[in-house]
Design a protein around this motif. Structure first.
Motif, mmCIF file in Angstrom:
data_model
loop_
_atom_site.group_PDB
_atom_site.id
_atom_site.type_symbol
_atom_site.label_atom_id
_atom_site.label_comp_id
_atom_site.label_asym_id
_atom_site.label_seq_id
_atom_site.Cartn_x
_atom_site.Cartn_y
_atom_site.Cartn_z
ATOM 1 N N LEU A 243 -24.830 32.056 86.544
ATOM 2 C CA LEU A 243 -23.693 31.193 86.855
ATOM 3 C C LEU A 243 -24.007 30.305 88.046
ATOM 4 O O LEU A 243 -23.691 29.115 88.073
ATOM 5 C CB LEU A 243 -22.465 32.061 87.138
ATOM 6 C CG LEU A 243 -21.161 31.326 87.421
ATOM 7 C CD1 LEU A 243 -20.774 30.481 86.251
ATOM 8 C CD2 LEU A 243 -20.059 32.317 87.734
ATOM 9 N N ALA B 77 -21.160 26.777 85.088
ATOM 10 C CA ALA B 77 -20.312 27.442 84.109
ATOM 11 C C ALA B 77 -20.258 26.695 82.790
ATOM 12 O O ALA B 77 -19.799 27.232 81.791
ATOM 13 C CB ALA B 77 -18.908 27.577 84.670
ATOM 14 N N GLN B 78 -20.716 25.460 82.785
ATOM 15 C CA GLN B 78 -20.613 24.640 81.580
ATOM 16 C C GLN B 78 -21.421 25.242 80.448
ATOM 17 O O GLN B 78 -22.525 25.725 80.649
ATOM 18 C CB GLN B 78 -21.193 23.258 81.904
ATOM 19 C CG GLN B 78 -20.729 22.149 81.035
ATOM 20 C CD GLN B 78 -19.492 21.492 81.613
ATOM 21 O OE1 GLN B 78 -19.145 21.739 82.760
ATOM 22 N NE2 GLN B 78 -18.835 20.694 80.823
ATOM 23 N N TYR B 79 -20.856 25.196 79.244
ATOM 24 C CA TYR B 79 -21.633 25.609 78.089
ATOM 25 C C TYR B 79 -22.758 24.599 77.870
ATOM 26 O O TYR B 79 -22.525 23.405 77.864
ATOM 27 C CB TYR B 79 -20.752 25.602 76.830
ATOM 28 C CG TYR B 79 -20.043 26.897 76.569
ATOM 29 C CD1 TYR B 79 -18.702 27.032 76.859
ATOM 30 C CD2 TYR B 79 -20.712 27.977 76.014
ATOM 31 C CE1 TYR B 79 -18.041 28.219 76.609
ATOM 32 C CE2 TYR B 79 -20.063 29.162 75.757
ATOM 33 C CZ TYR B 79 -18.725 29.270 76.062
ATOM 34 O OH TYR B 79 -18.074 30.439 75.805
ATOM 35 N N VAL C 89 -25.329 23.029 75.260
ATOM 36 C CA VAL C 89 -25.291 22.928 73.808
ATOM 37 C C VAL C 89 -26.658 22.567 73.264
ATOM 38 O O VAL C 89 -27.293 21.653 73.745
ATOM 39 C CB VAL C 89 -24.263 21.857 73.378
ATOM 40 C CG1 VAL C 89 -24.016 21.973 71.899
ATOM 41 C CG2 VAL C 89 -22.968 22.045 74.126
ATOM 42 N N PHE D 162 -25.726 29.302 66.942
ATOM 43 C CA PHE D 162 -24.365 29.137 67.440
ATOM 44 C C PHE D 162 -24.205 27.971 68.387
ATOM 45 O O PHE D 162 -23.091 27.630 68.749
ATOM 46 C CB PHE D 162 -23.897 30.401 68.173
ATOM 47 C CG PHE D 162 -24.052 31.656 67.396
ATOM 48 C CD1 PHE D 162 -24.465 32.824 68.003
ATOM 49 C CD2 PHE D 162 -23.773 31.693 66.039
ATOM 50 C CE1 PHE D 162 -24.593 33.994 67.291
ATOM 51 C CE2 PHE D 162 -23.895 32.858 65.314
ATOM 52 C CZ PHE D 162 -24.316 34.017 65.942
ATOM 53 N N ASN D 163 -25.298 27.382 68.790
ATOM 54 C CA ASN D 163 -25.292 26.159 69.578
ATOM 55 C C ASN D 163 -24.855 26.272 71.026
ATOM 56 O O ASN D 163 -25.201 25.440 71.829
ATOM 57 C CB ASN D 163 -24.399 25.094 68.940
ATOM 58 C CG ASN D 163 -25.135 24.340 67.895
ATOM 59 O OD1 ASN D 163 -26.020 23.576 68.192
ATOM 60 N ND2 ASN D 163 -24.809 24.610 66.652
ATOM 61 N N GLN D 164 -24.051 27.259 71.353
ATOM 62 C CA GLN D 164 -23.530 27.219 72.717
ATOM 63 C C GLN D 164 -24.111 28.343 73.545
ATOM 64 O O GLN D 164 -24.152 29.478 73.135
ATOM 65 C CB GLN D 164 -22.027 27.381 72.725
ATOM 66 C CG GLN D 164 -21.371 26.392 71.846
ATOM 67 C CD GLN D 164 -20.076 26.960 71.384
ATOM 68 O OE1 GLN D 164 -19.122 26.931 72.111
ATOM 69 N NE2 GLN D 164 -20.069 27.520 70.208
ATOM 70 N N ILE E 96 -22.550 34.856 77.359
ATOM 71 C CA ILE E 96 -22.856 35.289 75.993
ATOM 72 C C ILE E 96 -23.609 36.612 75.998
ATOM 73 O O ILE E 96 -23.580 37.356 75.017
ATOM 74 C CB ILE E 96 -23.687 34.243 75.207
ATOM 75 C CG1 ILE E 96 -25.025 33.997 75.890
ATOM 76 C CG2 ILE E 96 -22.915 32.978 75.038
ATOM 77 C CD1 ILE E 96 -25.921 33.113 75.067
#
Lengths: 305, 479, 386
Positions: A121, A126-128, A130, A224-226, A231
């Motif tokens: 973090l 915190a941004q996902y 992609v 799942f891309n993210q 996760i």
């Protein structure tokens, strides 16, 4: 009927992913009798590495190298780096506690997991992140049977997962290292007396298990891309479930458990409601634990007096 | 035969049991007058010490603490109760319960349902608290049932999932009754015999009373046959069973008692917060309870309370202004050095070398590139004046700070592995790097920093001092 | 060894008490000019509560960034010296209470921006009221919050009870679905909207499939497989845009024809770009408002891409800054009571949100508007008029 097969495909693909993570988890438990809570976070690190590789080579829409080469680099780098990280964690956090009461390495593992999540973090935000797989692996490539679609990424996950699982099984059953791993898992002191370098074997086991988690992380990113720092916790939780349901310490059990969890999730979402998916998977675990505590394929452990 | 005729052993011996280790450990006292004070303190006895601590705790609001300190105190007391309860399950009975926070949540939700407009019942505290506690005891028995067939790690997993299932359950199931993610709001305050507690001071005193009462009850349990049975089951369940100790029943009792303490804490929490939400009882809070227990010492009531207090102060203290958390951070580093580095000459040498390294590095880097030192420390006051020419803070601190963080972790790992003179030498750049990372990244993200600290506490305590601050070391012969 | 430990614990305790004791005195704005000339320099602190870490840290960080941006711009424009004190709530009401206690005890803080979640507002409302501290939220949309329970609460966004039915009616009249799937993300914001929308759908005779996934879910292939050919609309009142993007991809991959209808959380031009989707937002696309060009440029250069959760917090911070500035201009020192009064009389003709800002007696934004966007094949958001 087509709906059933679609859910089946989804379930098997996700199951393959869980199985890979559960495999590494089971391997580590086999040799050290340690529940490595940080395993899920290694998966997360692998997913981040894959993301950064894509960015390094120009980003998903403007890749500078062909896609197969990109995938190869992603997998190899993730396997290597995450494997190394696993070995380092073992060396620093778990080795001093090898003879401590069982509770100690477990709590350290929780601490390591928490630390890794928050370090990610701090470093990545915190941004996902992609992957945008659809930009370099087209969505329409893949097979379609009737109204059941199997994406090419899903196919790759299935094939690669199978290859890795078979490879691992061969390694454990046929090679010298595998024999050493099995010996250490059976009885560490006896193995040491037989001249096996226990430290090196354990380090190798951690490397392999963590590398598998890293590769699974990249696959998850593609599928799942993210990717973000949370996760690992969710995936780790389901990997534990899979490993335990299948029989912890048993490699075929981990694969079976992974498959079961993936299918359970798919079918509960499809036929009941997604609201209760997690709850019912947990309930499944508790039922299996009560009925057959050593898991489906596990062996009951003898308690020595 | 006096105790002083034998030299104290170097540490717990393999093959020696826990009682012996405890006695041997106790003989290590500080030299001179401190040792005498220590012996006197130990001779006072447990109960008088509890009374003194309780009195000291209840005096705290009187010396004029503000609203925030009172809230921190309440948080600390709740965490202390939870740590004490968890100590019963993990420390005394040796059962790893990773879903403990669910009992806390059960107590909170139970009280919320019984004393609010949610279902329309408004029981007063003397009626609802016992109901909640009994319910929690039953739940604890249910959760403990798998422990009959499961050992160690399996129990950990099942309880972990129970904890997760609780959060999922309260979030998604029966949103009409349980409130779903909106939780239950408008909970009645604790009321008994016509009087209500609405101010935070009231809750603080109530918690002190409840904590002292719990500690007393648990101490009575600990010194009774049940406590001895717990210890026997923890060390060797098979041997305990062959000594006619009802192992299963003993385990279930541990779960039940732990659950009751947690539920009591949960009820007071619900009343004080006036609302409960599913996210209050998630895994991060469980990790906080564990951090408190581990830091203080597993197996010791006083340790659990002390650890919980310290953890709460650090956790909430880091959220204050950068100056205050700077005090905390640098203070902790200095404290660690003072405790760990002996003799005093070595400490002095390290501090002097670090200062010198800092000024030199700052001057050199500043001469090379002005933007590399353009940023300044986040703190204000005298600490900033000292630091400004010492620590390098670039104009864009994020990326160098990140690299510095990774390097710092590697250096710390290396420090642990290396021994001897090189370790002292390596300490100097490590301290400087720590300050660098603090000023560039950690102090800017206090929320993440405190989580990192909790994780670090767990790791470091387990490796360096598994018995915590006040616990006694367990000896487990290798299986 | 144990003795050293006891010594260390005592020292730590002393340090802690010392740290606690020095609460009010430290962190004052040290600086050359004394604070005697209070009318010349307008000095105050505002608190910012948000989920800076935790499950929705992306939103919290965005809110914090926009708050800081607004503060910097206002400090420069009004020549004030307002500073921000951060409080991380992790969207957790218990932590929000602790943070709020910290803020209320800090006498320098005269107003608070945030918190983000409706549950947090419920948890801290009474505390704020007792301290007379005004707090403005940029994202708490639960309708019950402005029913009069919290006299110091304001918000710069419209509420669910307005947005939900409005969106539902639009879907019914323009998209004519026979069956639809509505998925909540198990957070209060989402479930609130779902319970506002579902009755409207069922009253119109549409078959509604209500699903629920957690925000941490990243795989929706099983959920998407449930989308029947008759389901033409998938409603996603979510907070995490990238999850919706993934679901959209799963829809395309499984050759489903359903259209996604999302709410504010999905407004994320870089992240959610599924062609043909609708997004309803309580905030406009500030990149399309010419008056906001400077803010957009500053935000993009410092923080990269952003969604719709930042700008309302910018607006809230701006309201607070203006209130403080007006108090200073009339010659008084900012305090909680006069800042609260100033906020109540806020009347901004224009704001970053493209509409005037003033508050009703309950704290609601007067004439809060909703904006509907449709995404085209290039991934850009086009405003649907009316």
């Amino acid at each position: 009927m087509a709906f059933f097969f679609q859910e089946l495909v989804n379930g098997v693909t996700n199951g393959a992913l869980y199985a890979l993570v559960a495999l590494g988890f089971s391997m580590v438990y086999g040799v050290l009798k340690l529940l490595n809570f940080a395993h899920g976070d290694l998966y997360m690190v692998g997913a981040f590495i894959g993301y950064f590789v894509i960015q390094w080579f120009g980003g998903p829409t403007a890749l500078t190298i062909p896609v197969p080469l990109l995938l190869l680099i992603m997998f190899i780098l993730a396997a290597g780096v995450v494997g190394g990280l696993g070995v380092a964690i073992e060396r620093f956090a778990y080795r001093p506690l090898r003879d401590a009461p069982r509770i100690a390495p477990l709590i350290t593992a929780i601490g390591v997991s928490f630390f890794l999540e928050n370090a990610a973090l701090l470093l990545f935000g915190a941004q996902y992140r992609v992957y945008n797989t659809a930009d370099f692996i087209s969505l329409s490539s893949g097979i379609q049977i009737g109204s059941v679609t199997i994406d090419s990424v899903q196919i790759m996950v299935l094939v690669l997962g199978l290859v890795l699982m078979v490879g691992l099984r061969e390694l454990v059953n046929r090679t010298k290292l595998g024999k050493q791993m099995r010996a250490v898992a059976a009885d560490r002191e006896a193995a040491e007396m037989l001249g096996i370098n226990v430290n090196r074997t354990i380090a190798a086991t951690f490397f392999l298990g963590s590398a598998l988690a890293g590769v699974a992380g990249v696959m998850a990113g593609l599928l799942f891309n993210q990717v973000n720092n949370t996760i690992g916790f969710t995936a780790g939780l389901f990997a534990f479930t899979a490993a335990v349901v299948g029989g912890i310490g048993s490699l075929p059990g981990a694969m079976l458990g992974g498959l079961l969890i993936g299918l359970a999730q798919s079918f509960v979402t499809g036929y009941i409601s997604s609201t209760y998916t997690n709850l019912l998977v947990f309930a499944l675990l508790i039922v299996v634990m009560l009925v057959r505590p050593s898991g489906l394929l596990g062996r009951a452990q003898l308690q020595k007096v | 035969m006096s105790l002083d005729s034998q030299p104290p052993p170097a540490g717990p011996q393999v093959g020696a049991d826990e009682w012996v280790a405890r006695q041997a450990h106790r003989r290590e006292h500080l030299p001179s007058w401190l040792g005498v004070a220590q012996v006197r303190l130990e001779r006072i006895g447990w109960w008088p010490r509890l009374a003194i601590a309780g009195l000291a705790g209840s005096m705290l609001p009187l010396i004029g603490l503000g609203g925030f300190q009172l809230q921190v105190g309440i948080d600390a007391l709740i965490l202390a109760m939870l740590a004490v309860g968890l100590n019963v399950v993990v420390g005394w009975a040796g059962l790893l319960d990773l879903g403990y926070v669910a009992f806390f949540g059960f107590g909170a939700y139970g009280f919320a349902l019984l004393s609010s407009s949610q279902v329309g019942i408004h029981l007063s505290a003397p009626a609802s608290l016992p109901v909640v506690m009994v319910g929690a005891a039953i739940l604890g028995l249910l959760v403990g049932l798998p422990s009959r067939r499961l050992i160690g790690d399996y129990l950990a997993i099942v309880t972990l999932f129970f904890g997760e299932a609780f959060v999922e359950f309260t979030n998604n199931v029966a949103p009409g009754t349980l409130g779903g993610p909106n939780g239950i709001v408008g909970i009645d305050p604790i009321s008994a015999f016509g009087k209500q507690i609405t101010a935070n001071t009231g809750y603080y005193y109530l918690l002190v009373i409840l904590l002292v009462a719990s500690m007393a009850v648990l101490r009575l349990l600990d010194t009774s046959r049940t406590g001895r049975a717990w210890r026997a089951v923890r060390e060797d369940p098979l041997a305990a069973a062959s000594m006619t100790i009802p192992v299963n029943r003993v385990k279930l009792m541990a779960f039940a008692f732990g659950a009751m303490v947690a539920a009591l804490a949960g009820s007071v929490f619900a009343a004080q917060q006036i609302s409960v939400f599913p996210t209050d009882f998630d895994t991060p809070y469980l990790i906080l309870i564990y951090a408190g227990l581990i830091l203080g010492g597993v197996g010791s009531i006083a340790g659990a309370v002390t650890g919980a207090l310290v953890v709460t102060v650090i956790y909430d203290g880091l959220l204050r202004s950068p100056t205050d958390s700077g005090y905390l951070f640098y203070g902790l580093i200095l404290l660690t050095l003072v405790v760990k580095l002996r003799p005093w000459r070595r400490l002095g040498a390290v501090l002097a070398a670090t200062a010198a390294l800092g000024f030199a590095a700052h001057a050199i880097v500043g001469a090379i590139s002005a933007s590399a030192v353009a940023g300044g420390p986040q703190s204000t006051g005298w600490i900033a004046d000292v630091l400004r020419d010492w620590v390098i803070v670039p104009a864009n601190p994020q990326v160098p700070g990140n690299y510095g963080f990774v390097l710092l972790v590697c250096l710390l790992i290396a420090l642990v592995q290396i021994k001897g003179r090189w370790r002292t030498i390596l300490l100097v750049p490590t301290i400087y790097l720590a300050s660098f990372v603090w000023e560039t990244r950690l102090v800017i993200e206090p929320a993440i920093t405190r989580q990192l600290m909790i994780g670090a506490i767990l790791i470091v305590m387990m490796i360096a001092r598994p018995q915590g601050l006040l616990g006694t070391r367990r000896v487990e012969p290798p299986t | 060894m144990r003795g050293h430990v006891i010594l260390a614990t005592a020292a730590l305790g002393a340090l802690a008490i010392a740290g606690c004791g020095s609460s009010g005195s430290s962190s004052s704005s040290s600086g050359g000019a004394g604070t005697g000339a209070a009318t010349k320099s307008c000095v105050a602190s505002i608190g910012m509560e948000g989920p800076l870490t935790g499950p929705v840290a992306t939103l919290g960080q965005e809110q914090l960034h926009f708050a800081e941006l607004a503060l910097a711009m206002d400090n420069q424009a009004n020549k004030t010296k307002i500073s921000i004190v951060q409080g991380d709530t992790q969207l957790n009401p218990a932590q929000a209470t602790t943070v709020t206690q910290q803020f209320t005890a800090n006498t320098k803080i005269v107003a608070v921006v945030g918190p983000a979640g409706s549950q947090e507002v419920e948890a801290i409302g009474p505390l704020m009221a007792r301290a007379g501290l005004a707090f403005i939220s940029g994202s708490a949309t639960n309708a019950t919050l402005t029913a009069g329970k919290y006299p110091t609460f304001f918000r710069v966004v419209s509420k669910d009870s307005v947005q939900g039915p409005q969106d539902a009616h639009y879907i019914i009249s323009n998209l004519h679905p026979k069956a639809l799937m509505i998925v909540d993300d198990q957070e209060a914001y989402s479930t609130g909207l779902v319970s506002a929308m579902t009755p409207v759908f069922t009253a119109a005779g549409i078959k509604v499939d209500h699903e629920s996934v957690s925000q941490k879910t990243t795989d929706f292939s099983s959920l998407v497989a449930k989308v029947t050919p008759a389901t033409t609309v998938v409603v996603l009142p979510w907070q995490v845009a990238s999850n919706a993007q993934q679901l959209g991809r799963n829809l395309a991959q499984q050759h489903k024809k359903a259209v996604i209808f999302g709410t504010d959380g999905l407004f994320s031009p870089g992240t959610f770009t599924i062609n043909g989707s609708y997004v309803s937002s309580f905030g406009p696309d500030i990149t399309a408002i010419p008056a906001d060009a400077a803010i957009v440029a500053a935000a993009k250069s410092k923080y990269g891409s952003f969604g719709t959760f930042g700008p309302p917090v910018f607006a809230a911070t701006h309201v607070v800054d203006e209130a403080i500035a007006s108090v200073c201009k009339s010659g008084n020192t900012p305090s909680r009571s006069n800042v609260l009064a100033a906020i109540k009389t806020t009347n901004e003709p224009a704001s970053i949100l493209g509409q005037p800002i003033s508050f009703g007696s309950s704290g609601d934004l007067t004439n809060g508007k909703f904006f509907l966007f449709k995404i085209n094949s290039a991934g850009s958001y086009q405003l649907i008029p009316g």
